[in-house]
Design a protein around this motif. Structure first.
Motif, PDB file in Angstrom:
ATOM      1  N   VAL A 176      26.130  45.989  34.218  1.00  0.00           N
ATOM      2  CA  VAL A 176      25.912  43.703  34.369  1.00  0.00           C
ATOM      3  C   VAL A 176      27.989  44.183  34.307  1.00  0.00           C
ATOM      4  CG1 VAL A 176      25.832  41.755  32.788  1.00  0.00           C
ATOM      5  CG2 VAL A 176      24.293  44.142  33.149  1.00  0.00           C
ATOM      6  N   ARG A 177      28.904  44.306  33.004  1.00  0.00           N
ATOM      7  CA  ARG A 177      30.105  43.774  32.992  1.00  0.00           C
ATOM      8  C   ARG A 177      30.798  44.627  34.407  1.00  0.00           C
ATOM      9  NH1 ARG A 177      33.823  45.214  28.360  1.00  0.00           N
ATOM     10  NH2 ARG A 177      32.411  43.867  27.319  1.00  0.00           N
ATOM     11  N   TRP A 178      30.631  45.283  35.161  1.00  0.00           N
ATOM     12  CA  TRP A 178      31.212  45.716  36.562  1.00  0.00           C
ATOM     13  C   TRP A 178      30.632  44.771  37.722  1.00  0.00           C
ATOM     14  CZ3 TRP A 178      35.955  48.048  36.542  1.00  0.00           C
ATOM     15  CH2 TRP A 178      36.853  48.021  36.440  1.00  0.00           C
ATOM     16  N   SER A 179      29.508  44.477  37.675  1.00  0.00           N
ATOM     17  CA  SER A 179      29.156  44.552  38.412  1.00  0.00           C
ATOM     18  C   SER A 179      29.455  42.669  38.656  1.00  0.00           C
ATOM     19  CB  SER A 179      27.617  43.922  38.730  1.00  0.00           C
ATOM     20  OG  SER A 179      27.152  43.389  37.745  1.00  0.00           O
ATOM     21  N   THR A 180      29.742  41.889  37.855  1.00  0.00           N
ATOM     22  CA  THR A 180      30.357  40.756  36.829  1.00  0.00           C
ATOM     23  C   THR A 180      31.408  40.318  38.194  1.00  0.00           C
ATOM     24  OG1 THR A 180      30.803  40.629  34.988  1.00  0.00           O
ATOM     25  CG2 THR A 180      28.638  39.341  35.780  1.00  0.00           C
ATOM     26  N   ILE A 181      32.259  41.154  37.418  1.00  0.00           N
ATOM     27  CA  ILE A 181      34.056  41.829  37.566  1.00  0.00           C
ATOM     28  C   ILE A 181      34.019  41.777  39.067  1.00  0.00           C
ATOM     29  CG2 ILE A 181      35.645  42.925  36.859  1.00  0.00           C
ATOM     30  CD1 ILE A 181      34.674  43.600  34.524  1.00  0.00           C
ATOM     31  N   LEU A 182      33.053  42.899  39.140  1.00  0.00           N
ATOM     32  CA  LEU A 182      33.527  42.961  41.254  1.00  0.00           C
ATOM     33  C   LEU A 182      33.132  42.183  41.967  1.00  0.00           C
ATOM     34  CD1 LEU A 182      32.382  46.852  41.391  1.00  0.00           C
ATOM     35  CD2 LEU A 182      35.429  45.937  41.398  1.00  0.00           C
ATOM     36  N   VAL A 183      32.144  41.398  41.791  1.00  0.00           N
ATOM     37  CA  VAL A 183      31.855  40.128  42.336  1.00  0.00           C
ATOM     38  C   VAL A 183      32.564  39.010  42.794  1.00  0.00           C
ATOM     39  CG1 VAL A 183      29.968  38.117  43.069  1.00  0.00           C
ATOM     40  CG2 VAL A 183      29.248  40.785  42.136  1.00  0.00           C
ATOM     41  N   GLN A 184      33.617  39.154  41.611  1.00  0.00           N
ATOM     42  CA  GLN A 184      33.970  37.634  41.955  1.00  0.00           C
ATOM     43  C   GLN A 184      35.987  38.152  42.299  1.00  0.00           C
ATOM     44  OE1 GLN A 184      35.217  35.824  38.230  1.00  0.00           O
ATOM     45  NE2 GLN A 184      33.037  35.320  37.644  1.00  0.00           N
ATOM     46  N   LEU A 185      36.186  39.016  42.362  1.00  0.00           N
ATOM     47  CA  LEU A 185      37.086  39.908  43.610  1.00  0.00           C
ATOM     48  C   LEU A 185      37.312  39.644  44.514  1.00  0.00           C
ATOM     49  CD1 LEU A 185      37.463  43.702  42.191  1.00  0.00           C
ATOM     50  CD2 LEU A 185      38.643  41.658  41.476  1.00  0.00           C
ATOM     51  N   HIS A 195      28.012  40.868  28.035  1.00  0.00           N
ATOM     52  CA  HIS A 195      28.535  41.464  29.020  1.00  0.00           C
ATOM     53  C   HIS A 195      28.765  41.050  29.472  1.00  0.00           C
ATOM     54  CE1 HIS A 195      29.694  45.241  26.107  1.00  0.00           C
ATOM     55  NE2 HIS A 195      28.951  45.034  25.886  1.00  0.00           N
ATOM     56  N   THR A 196      27.787  40.151  30.543  1.00  0.00           N
ATOM     57  CA  THR A 196      28.247  39.578  31.662  1.00  0.00           C
ATOM     58  C   THR A 196      28.789  37.998  31.523  1.00  0.00           C
ATOM     59  OG1 THR A 196      25.648  39.370  32.282  1.00  0.00           O
ATOM     60  CG2 THR A 196      26.602  37.513  33.522  1.00  0.00           C
ATOM     61  N   ILE A 197      28.920  37.458  30.691  1.00  0.00           N
ATOM     62  CA  ILE A 197      30.255  36.075  30.099  1.00  0.00           C
ATOM     63  C   ILE A 197      31.951  37.093  29.991  1.00  0.00           C
ATOM     64  CG2 ILE A 197      30.875  34.850  28.387  1.00  0.00           C
ATOM     65  CD1 ILE A 197      28.267  34.347  27.500  1.00  0.00           C
ATOM     66  N   THR A 198      31.474  38.085  29.241  1.00  0.00           N
ATOM     67  CA  THR A 198      32.650  38.592  29.412  1.00  0.00           C
ATOM     68  C   THR A 198      33.439  39.713  30.401  1.00  0.00           C
ATOM     69  OG1 THR A 198      32.289  40.103  27.148  1.00  0.00           O
ATOM     70  CG2 THR A 198      33.696  40.571  28.474  1.00  0.00           C
ATOM     71  N   GLY A 199      32.116  39.628  31.432  1.00  0.00           N
ATOM     72  CA  GLY A 199      33.138  40.274  32.606  1.00  0.00           C
ATOM     73  C   GLY A 199      33.211  39.423  33.699  1.00  0.00           C
ATOM     74  N   LEU A 200      32.108  38.583  33.483  1.00  0.00           N
ATOM     75  CA  LEU A 200      33.296  37.052  34.580  1.00  0.00           C
ATOM     76  C   LEU A 200      33.931  36.166  34.061  1.00  0.00           C
ATOM     77  CD1 LEU A 200      29.489  34.785  34.519  1.00  0.00           C
ATOM     78  CD2 LEU A 200      30.226  35.511  36.460  1.00  0.00           C
ATOM     79  N   LEU A 201      34.219  36.161  32.534  1.00  0.00           N
ATOM     80  CA  LEU A 201      35.936  36.098  31.729  1.00  0.00           C
ATOM     81  C   LEU A 201      37.094  36.998  32.548  1.00  0.00           C
ATOM     82  CD1 LEU A 201      35.361  34.909  28.693  1.00  0.00           C
ATOM     83  CD2 LEU A 201      36.137  33.329  30.136  1.00  0.00           C
ATOM     84  N   ILE A 202      36.475  37.957  32.760  1.00  0.00           N
ATOM     85  CA  ILE A 202      38.157  39.176  33.351  1.00  0.00           C
ATOM     86  C   ILE A 202      37.936  38.690  34.856  1.00  0.00           C
ATOM     87  CG2 ILE A 202      38.357  42.150  32.980  1.00  0.00           C
ATOM     88  CD1 ILE A 202      36.614  42.362  30.797  1.00  0.00           C
ATOM     89  N   GLY A 203      36.571  38.725  35.294  1.00  0.00           N
ATOM     90  CA  GLY A 203      36.719  38.799  36.728  1.00  0.00           C
ATOM     91  C   GLY A 203      37.255  37.157  36.996  1.00  0.00           C
ATOM     92  N   PHE A 204      37.638  36.592  36.367  1.00  0.00           N
ATOM     93  CA  PHE A 204      38.336  35.034  36.406  1.00  0.00           C
ATOM     94  C   PHE A 204      38.967  35.036  36.548  1.00  0.00           C
ATOM     95  CE2 PHE A 204      39.829  31.008  34.585  1.00  0.00           C
ATOM     96  CZ  PHE A 204      39.625  30.630  35.605  1.00  0.00           C
ATOM     97  N   LEU A 205      40.265  36.361  35.311  1.00  0.00           N
ATOM     98  CA  LEU A 205      41.193  35.933  35.163  1.00  0.00           C
ATOM     99  C   LEU A 205      41.955  37.059  35.946  1.00  0.00           C
ATOM    100  CD1 LEU A 205      41.381  36.861  31.014  1.00  0.00           C
ATOM    101  CD2 LEU A 205      42.196  35.010  32.070  1.00  0.00           C
ATOM    102  N   MET A 217      45.579  37.470  40.777  1.00  0.00           N
ATOM    103  CA  MET A 217      45.968  37.461  42.373  1.00  0.00           C
ATOM    104  C   MET A 217      46.444  36.918  43.335  1.00  0.00           C
ATOM    105  SD  MET A 217      42.677  40.451  42.896  1.00  0.00           S
ATOM    106  CE  MET A 217      43.867  41.333  43.873  1.00  0.00           C
ATOM    107  N   ASN A 218      45.488  35.677  42.707  1.00  0.00           N
ATOM    108  CA  ASN A 218      46.330  33.849  42.876  1.00  0.00           C
ATOM    109  C   ASN A 218      47.340  33.329  43.132  1.00  0.00           C
ATOM    110  OD1 ASN A 218      43.479  33.430  44.681  1.00  0.00           O
ATOM    111  ND2 ASN A 218      42.498  32.681  43.201  1.00  0.00           N
ATOM    112  N   LEU A 219      47.877  33.652  41.805  1.00  0.00           N
ATOM    113  CA  LEU A 219      49.715  33.402  41.729  1.00  0.00           C
ATOM    114  C   LEU A 219      49.764  33.700  42.568  1.00  0.00           C
ATOM    115  CD1 LEU A 219      49.380  33.421  37.832  1.00  0.00           C
ATOM    116  CD2 LEU A 219      49.273  31.035  39.050  1.00  0.00           C
ATOM    117  N   PHE A 220      49.637  35.239  42.879  1.00  0.00           N
ATOM    118  CA  PHE A 220      50.896  36.068  44.144  1.00  0.00           C
ATOM    119  C   PHE A 220      50.530  35.621  44.642  1.00  0.00           C
ATOM    120  CE2 PHE A 220      50.770  39.493  39.901  1.00  0.00           C
ATOM    121  CZ  PHE A 220      52.035  39.401  40.097  1.00  0.00           C
ATOM    122  N   VAL A 221      49.017  35.295  45.373  1.00  0.00           N
ATOM    123  CA  VAL A 221      49.108  34.854  46.870  1.00  0.00           C
ATOM    124  C   VAL A 221      49.765  33.388  47.316  1.00  0.00           C
ATOM    125  CG1 VAL A 221      47.582  33.760  48.666  1.00  0.00           C
ATOM    126  CG2 VAL A 221      46.662  36.356  47.676  1.00  0.00           C
ATOM    127  N   ALA A 222      49.431  33.245  46.398  1.00  0.00           N
ATOM    128  CA  ALA A 222      50.585  30.999  46.664  1.00  0.00           C
ATOM    129  C   ALA A 222      51.999  31.854  46.447  1.00  0.00           C
ATOM    130  CB  ALA A 222      50.320  30.431  44.808  1.00  0.00           C
TER     131      ALA A 222
END
Length: 114
Positions: free
Chosen positions: A20-29, A80-90, A95-100
């Protein structure tokens, strides 16, 4: 016919929490948040990464499951879903900072050549 038996439900739930944690992280990458990547690929990649990291986090996850109890593992799933979403968001924000910043630099380089 294939018979599947679960020997230890605690380990199964611990793997579920890792998945659950890894799927929520990877979906946001940025690699996987594109609509051209099929959902099956996202899920299979989450399973592979979870399987790779599970031996490292197995003892911690099993302790969490035993602390909460087998009947209340849904609370851990939500956590773990909320934790994964937060890690993925961060990670996505960094990564968006580097792109910008790269976009700003290319604009400045382009304007300097005129």
């Amino acid at each position: 016919m294939i018979n599947v038996t679960v020997v230890d439900y605690t380990v199964l739930i611990a793997f579920w929490l890792t998945f659950v944690r890894w799927s929520t992280i990877l979906v946001q990458l940025p690699l996987f948040d594109n609509t051209s990547v099929p959902n099956v690929v996202k899920v299979l990649m989450s399973v592979v990464v979870s399987y790779a990291f599970f031996p490292v986090v197995k003892s911690t996850m099993v302790q969490e499951v035993l602390a909460v109890g087998l009947d209340n593992f849904w609370f851990l799933t939500i956590f773990h879903t909320i934790t994964g979403l937060l890690i993925g968001f961060l990670v996505k924000s960094i990564m968006n900072l580097f792109v910008a910043s790269g976009s700003i630099m290319t604009q400045q380089i382009g304007f300097a050549s005129i």
